[in-house]
Design a protein around this motif. Structure first.
Motif, mmCIF file in Angstrom:
data_model
loop_
_atom_site.group_PDB
_atom_site.id
_atom_site.type_symbol
_atom_site.label_atom_id
_atom_site.label_comp_id
_atom_site.label_asym_id
_atom_site.label_seq_id
_atom_site.Cartn_x
_atom_site.Cartn_y
_atom_site.Cartn_z
ATOM 1 N N LEU A 1 7.130 -12.423 9.570
ATOM 2 C CA LEU A 1 7.640 -11.750 7.947
ATOM 3 C C LEU A 1 8.973 -12.211 7.495
ATOM 4 N N THR A 2 9.031 -12.918 6.524
ATOM 5 C CA THR A 2 10.212 -13.152 6.113
ATOM 6 C C THR A 2 11.939 -12.146 5.427
ATOM 7 N N PRO A 3 12.680 -11.701 5.031
ATOM 8 C CA PRO A 3 13.254 -10.133 4.510
ATOM 9 C C PRO A 3 12.267 -10.524 3.311
ATOM 10 N N ALA A 4 11.994 -11.516 2.725
ATOM 11 C CA ALA A 4 10.937 -10.903 1.308
ATOM 12 C C ALA A 4 9.724 -10.376 1.671
ATOM 13 N N GLY A 5 9.309 -11.110 2.164
ATOM 14 C CA GLY A 5 8.018 -11.089 3.070
ATOM 15 C C GLY A 5 8.035 -9.177 2.863
ATOM 16 N N MET A 6 9.271 -8.820 3.716
ATOM 17 C CA MET A 6 9.531 -7.336 4.136
ATOM 18 C C MET A 6 9.189 -6.501 3.079
ATOM 19 N N ALA A 7 10.613 -6.973 2.312
ATOM 20 C CA ALA A 7 10.427 -6.604 0.304
ATOM 21 C C ALA A 7 8.699 -6.362 0.097
ATOM 22 N N LYS A 8 8.638 -7.266 0.047
ATOM 23 C CA LYS A 8 6.995 -7.460 -0.468
ATOM 24 C C LYS A 8 6.109 -6.192 0.208
ATOM 25 N N LYS A 9 6.633 -5.760 1.488
ATOM 26 C CA LYS A 9 4.668 -5.406 1.474
ATOM 27 C C LYS A 9 5.588 -4.245 1.439
ATOM 28 N N ALA A 10 6.937 -3.904 0.979
ATOM 29 C CA ALA A 10 7.280 -2.184 0.637
ATOM 30 C C ALA A 10 6.670 -2.095 -0.707
ATOM 31 N N SER A 11 6.729 -2.791 -1.475
ATOM 32 C CA SER A 11 6.675 -3.137 -2.950
ATOM 33 C C SER A 11 4.928 -2.684 -2.511
ATOM 34 N N MET A 12 4.227 -4.373 -2.136
ATOM 35 C CA MET A 12 2.591 -3.864 -2.246
ATOM 36 C C MET A 12 2.477 -2.262 -1.524
ATOM 37 N N THR A 13 3.270 -1.424 -0.650
ATOM 38 C CA THR A 13 2.854 -0.512 -0.148
ATOM 39 C C THR A 13 2.578 0.288 -1.197
ATOM 40 N N ALA A 14 3.816 0.786 -1.837
ATOM 41 C CA ALA A 14 3.584 1.769 -2.626
ATOM 42 C C ALA A 14 2.532 1.433 -4.242
ATOM 43 N N ALA A 15 2.040 0.151 -4.180
ATOM 44 C CA ALA A 15 0.838 -0.051 -5.330
ATOM 45 C C ALA A 15 -0.320 0.196 -4.756
ATOM 46 N N PHE A 16 -0.474 -0.529 -3.923
ATOM 47 C CA PHE A 16 -1.906 0.190 -2.981
ATOM 48 C C PHE A 16 -1.724 1.264 -2.709
ATOM 49 N N LEU A 17 -0.771 1.911 -2.322
ATOM 50 C CA LEU A 17 -1.123 3.695 -1.812
ATOM 51 C C LEU A 17 -1.372 4.502 -3.035
ATOM 52 N N LYS A 18 -0.688 4.267 -4.361
ATOM 53 C CA LYS A 18 -0.596 4.505 -5.645
ATOM 54 C C LYS A 18 -1.877 4.114 -6.239
ATOM 55 N N ARG A 19 -2.634 2.949 -5.882
ATOM 56 C CA ARG A 19 -4.171 2.785 -6.888
ATOM 57 C C ARG A 19 -5.094 2.970 -5.369
ATOM 58 N N LYS A 20 -4.813 3.823 -4.715
ATOM 59 C CA LYS A 20 -6.182 4.359 -3.307
ATOM 60 C C LYS A 20 -5.894 5.793 -3.925
ATOM 61 N N MET A 21 -5.131 6.734 -4.480
ATOM 62 C CA MET A 21 -4.552 7.449 -4.875
ATOM 63 C C MET A 21 -5.484 8.056 -6.230
ATOM 64 N N ALA A 22 -5.047 7.028 -6.960
ATOM 65 C CA ALA A 22 -6.335 7.073 -8.475
ATOM 66 C C ALA A 22 -7.314 6.495 -8.020
ATOM 67 N N GLU A 23 -8.389 5.469 -7.355
ATOM 68 C CA GLU A 23 -9.307 5.747 -6.882
ATOM 69 C C GLU A 23 -10.012 6.670 -6.418
ATOM 70 N N TYR A 24 -8.343 7.785 -5.371
ATOM 71 C CA TYR A 24 -9.295 8.798 -4.878
ATOM 72 C C TYR A 24 -9.782 10.171 -5.737
ATOM 73 N N GLU A 25 -8.916 9.800 -6.677
ATOM 74 C CA GLU A 25 -8.451 11.381 -7.478
ATOM 75 C C GLU A 25 -9.852 10.984 -8.381
ATOM 76 N N ALA A 26 -10.230 9.780 -9.235
ATOM 77 C CA ALA A 26 -11.039 9.818 -9.493
ATOM 78 C C ALA A 26 -12.798 9.551 -8.942
ATOM 79 N N LEU A 27 -13.058 9.405 -7.823
ATOM 80 C CA LEU A 27 -14.129 9.871 -6.711
ATOM 81 C C LEU A 27 -14.395 11.556 -6.146
ATOM 82 N N GLN A 28 -12.541 12.099 -6.430
ATOM 83 C CA GLN A 28 -13.148 13.819 -6.856
ATOM 84 C C GLN A 28 -13.813 14.095 -7.969
ATOM 85 N N LYS A 29 -13.144 13.619 -8.749
ATOM 86 C CA LYS A 29 -13.987 14.102 -10.128
ATOM 87 C C LYS A 29 -15.073 13.746 -10.206
ATOM 88 N N GLU A 30 -15.716 12.443 -10.020
ATOM 89 C CA GLU A 30 -16.701 12.439 -9.982
ATOM 90 C C GLU A 30 -18.127 12.922 -9.018
#
Length: 124
Positions: free
Chosen positions: A73-102
């Motif tokens: 991983l390049t330094p840009a790759g490490m930075a991108k991975k960190a931002s992707m981790t935050a976006a991935f977590l946010k998306r999965k939490m939204a999916e989790y909350e939608a599943l809980q409601k369903e």
């Protein structure tokens, strides 16, 4: 549908970066097996990550064989991975909350109707 495909591609890129950070010496074949994708799909993904400058292909100088490569991983790759981790977590939490409601709605529906039997009792 295009946004779902984009999410799937982003998820794959994230998972590749995550695995490569800890295991840079994995071959594409081993990485494809771990991710459950075809070798061709992974190769296409790796080319995209390399072209974006997020991953670089390095080799081990001490290797006697030409197979001693590592995906780093390049330094840009490490930075991108960190931002992707935050976006991935946010998306999965939204999916989790939608599943809980369903699930809650389905449980309420089943509870309101009570248990039903679709079989008729032949002894009546």
């Amino acid at each position: 549908m295009a946004s779902r495909q984009l999410e799937n591609a982003e998820d794959l890129h994230f998972r590749v970066l995550k695995i490569l950070q800890d295991n840079p010496d994995l071959s594409q074949r081993e990485l494809a097996q771990q991710l459950g994708v075809s070798n061709g799909k992974l190769h296409y993904c790796m080319r995209a990550l390399i072209d974006k400058g997020l991953v670089k292909l390095g080799n081990f100088a001490s290797s006697k064989h030409h197979l001693g490569y590592a995906y780093l991983l390049t330094p840009a790759g490490m930075a991108k991975k960190a931002s992707m981790t935050a976006a991935f977590l946010k998306r999965k939490m939204a999916e989790y909350e939608a599943l809980q409601k369903e699930i809650a709605a389905l449980q309420a529906e089943v509870g309101a109707e009570g248990p039903r039997s679709t079989f008729k009792n032949s002894s009546n």
